[in-house]
Design a protein around this motif. Structure first.
Motif, PDB file in Angstrom:
ATOM      1  N   GLY A  40       1.006  -1.041  -0.200  1.00 21.81           N
ATOM      2  CA  GLY A  40       0.353  -0.008   0.033  1.00 21.81           C
ATOM      3  C   GLY A  40       0.514   0.962  -0.165  1.00 21.81           C
ATOM      4  O   GLY A  40       0.343   1.966   0.548  1.00 21.81           O
ATOM      5  N   GLY A  42       2.975   2.572  -2.268  1.00 25.60           N
ATOM      6  CA  GLY A  42       2.708   3.348  -3.719  1.00 25.60           C
ATOM      7  C   GLY A  42       3.624   2.921  -5.040  1.00 25.60           C
ATOM      8  O   GLY A  42       4.214   3.204  -5.751  1.00 25.60           O
ATOM      9  N   LYS A  43       4.126   1.339  -4.474  1.00 27.17           N
ATOM     10  CA  LYS A  43       5.070   0.753  -5.206  1.00 27.17           C
ATOM     11  C   LYS A  43       4.628   0.400  -6.931  1.00 27.17           C
ATOM     12  O   LYS A  43       4.580   0.943  -7.660  1.00 27.17           O
ATOM     13  CB  LYS A  43       5.454  -0.444  -4.898  1.00 27.17           C
ATOM     14  N   SER A  44       3.774   0.129  -6.780  1.00 24.70           N
ATOM     15  CA  SER A  44       2.787  -0.420  -8.262  1.00 24.70           C
ATOM     16  C   SER A  44       2.453   1.144  -8.531  1.00 24.70           C
ATOM     17  O   SER A  44       2.836   0.911  -9.991  1.00 24.70           O
ATOM     18  CB  SER A  44       1.546  -1.094  -8.160  1.00 24.70           C
ATOM     19  N   THR A  45       2.137   1.716  -8.514  1.00 24.61           N
ATOM     20  CA  THR A  45       1.482   3.438  -8.576  1.00 24.61           C
ATOM     21  C   THR A  45       2.822   3.755  -9.191  1.00 24.61           C
ATOM     22  O   THR A  45       2.833   4.109 -10.656  1.00 24.61           O
ATOM     23  CB  THR A  45       0.475   4.143  -7.807  1.00 24.61           C
TER      24      THR A  45
HETATM   25  P1  ADP Z   1       2.356  -0.809  -3.369  1.00 24.88           P
HETATM   26  O1  ADP Z   1       2.178  -1.723  -4.240  1.00 24.88           O
HETATM   27  O2  ADP Z   1       3.207  -0.661  -2.607  1.00 24.88           O
HETATM   28  O3  ADP Z   1       1.174  -2.178  -2.762  1.00 24.88           O
HETATM   29  P2  ADP Z   1       0.075   0.474  -4.389  1.00 24.88           P
HETATM   30  O4  ADP Z   1       0.873   1.495  -5.219  1.00 24.88           O
HETATM   31  O5  ADP Z   1      -0.743  -0.467  -5.058  1.00 24.88           O
HETATM   32  O6  ADP Z   1       0.867   0.345  -3.168  1.00 24.88           O
HETATM   33  O7  ADP Z   1      -0.918   1.649  -3.545  1.00 24.88           O
HETATM   34  C1  ADP Z   1      -1.383   2.535  -2.981  1.00 24.88           C
HETATM   35  C2  ADP Z   1      -1.679   3.275  -2.256  1.00 24.88           C
HETATM   36  O8  ADP Z   1      -3.588   3.545  -3.393  1.00 24.88           O
HETATM   37  C3  ADP Z   1      -3.360   2.011  -1.639  1.00 24.88           C
HETATM   38  O9  ADP Z   1      -3.555   2.622  -0.476  1.00 24.88           O
HETATM   39  C4  ADP Z   1      -4.298   1.369  -2.427  1.00 24.88           C
HETATM   40  O10 ADP Z   1      -4.863   1.156  -1.469  1.00 24.88           O
HETATM   41  C5  ADP Z   1      -4.435   2.505  -3.309  1.00 24.88           C
HETATM   42  N1  ADP Z   1      -4.567   2.528  -4.951  1.00 24.88           N
HETATM   43  C6  ADP Z   1      -3.735   1.814  -5.729  1.00 24.88           C
HETATM   44  N2  ADP Z   1      -4.490   0.874  -7.041  1.00 24.88           N
HETATM   45  C7  ADP Z   1      -5.548   2.502  -6.865  1.00 24.88           C
HETATM   46  C8  ADP Z   1      -6.445   2.587  -7.615  1.00 24.88           C
HETATM   47  N3  ADP Z   1      -7.009   1.476  -8.975  1.00 24.88           N
HETATM   48  N4  ADP Z   1      -7.967   2.993  -6.853  1.00 24.88           N
HETATM   49  C9  ADP Z   1      -7.328   3.407  -5.887  1.00 24.88           C
HETATM   50  N5  ADP Z   1      -7.101   3.708  -4.881  1.00 24.88           N
HETATM   51  C10 ADP Z   1      -6.022   2.763  -5.443  1.00 24.88           C
END
Ligand code: ADP
Ligand code: ADP
Length: 230
Positions: A40, A42-45
């Motif tokens: 959570g 923000g790595k994937s984002t």
């Molecule tokens: P990580 O890859 O580090 O687990 P993400 O980038 O997946 O983190 O997520 C960062 C934050 O953004 C988290 O709170 C996640 O729930 C939120 N998030 C990710 N994708 C979406 C989306 N498509 N819509 C709303 N919130 C999102």
């Protein structure tokens, strides 16, 4: 030279989650960079914005010579051909053989069948799977499937290999096998950006570590550990 640049990048999802909170950084040609942090964070984002799967709310992203924040949808395929992308769950096409999965990635570019065969054979040899080219994905172990995914990702000779938790589903020995391949690809001058939770991998194969928490970069360290002990 600078291959990837984020300048003051903000990503706020429609539900008001601030997943990228003014991120700035530069990645040079040839680097190997880990992106670490809790679930959570923000790595994937961060990674998805690099291949225009998510678009920043504000700020500037440059990848190769593309400005991503003003990129037209019609330009996205051109960007993606300069990138190789590997996921935790492999995303192979189940009805295609190993050879066909890799060749499929090449079809978009004009090549003769002989050129396709030569390139596919070369990348399958690089990942050690030349003997499995006629098998289907469900006949392979998880580690072998990930190696096919890597072969597919590098088939077009991308300048950047992006990997989102590539060893997430694999046991430690298999994960090391994957890392040995990523190291080899990096030594052949491909820049590697890898998001991971895998602490022993980060500690064993030392590279630059970017740590993200609550959408911010809280550490950027050459040859860092998974957890900052300094
Ligand atoms: P990580 O890859 O580090 O687990 P993400 O980038 O997946 O983190 O997520 C960062 C934050 O953004 C988290 O709170 C996640 O729930 C939120 N998030 C990710 N994708 C979406 C989306 N498509 N819509 C709303 N919130 C999102
Ligand atoms: P990853 O950790 O690889 O991003 P996730 O399971 O977090 O995988 O996300 C799967 C999909 O759901 C992604 O497309 C992501 O953008 C989206 N997503 C993640 N968190 C949220 C959320 N809080 N709200 C809406 N969509 C989300």
């Amino acid at each position: 030279f600078i291959l990837i640049e984020y300048k003051d990048v903000v990503k706020e999802y429609p539900n008001n989650t601030l997943a990228s909170d003014h991120i700035s950084l530069k990645i040079n040609d040839g680097e190997f960079v880990y992106v670490v942090g809790p679930s959570g964070a923000g790595k994937s984002t961060f990674i998805k914005m690099m291949y225009h799967e998510e678009v920043p709310t504000s700020g500037h992203i440059q990848v190769n010579d593309h400005s991503l924040e003003k990129m037209k949808n019609s330009e996205v395929p051109r960007l993606r051909r300069e990138l190789g992308i590997v996921f935790q769950d492999f995303k192979l096409l189940p009805r295609l053989t190993v050879f066909e999965n890799v060749a499929y990635a090449l079809q978009v570019i004009e090549k003769t069948p002989a050129e396709v065969k030569e390139r596919v054979d070369r990348v399958l040899t690089l990942v050690g799977l030349e003997d499995k080219k006629d098998n289907f994905p469900d006949e392979l172990s998880g580690g072998e499937q990930q190696r096919v995914a890597i072969a597919r990702a590098i088939a077009n000779k991308p300048s950047i290999l992006i990997a989102d938790e590539p060893t997430g589903n694999l046991d430690p020995e298999t994960a090391r096998g994957i890392m040995d391949i990523l190291e080899k690809i990096n030594q052949e001058k491909t820049t590697v950006v890898m998001a991971t939770h895998n602490s022993f991998i980060v500690n064993e194969y030392k590279h630059r570590v970017i740590e993200i928490a609550d959408g911010k970069i809280i550490r950027d360290q050459e040859e860092g550990d998974y957890i900052d002990e300094s």
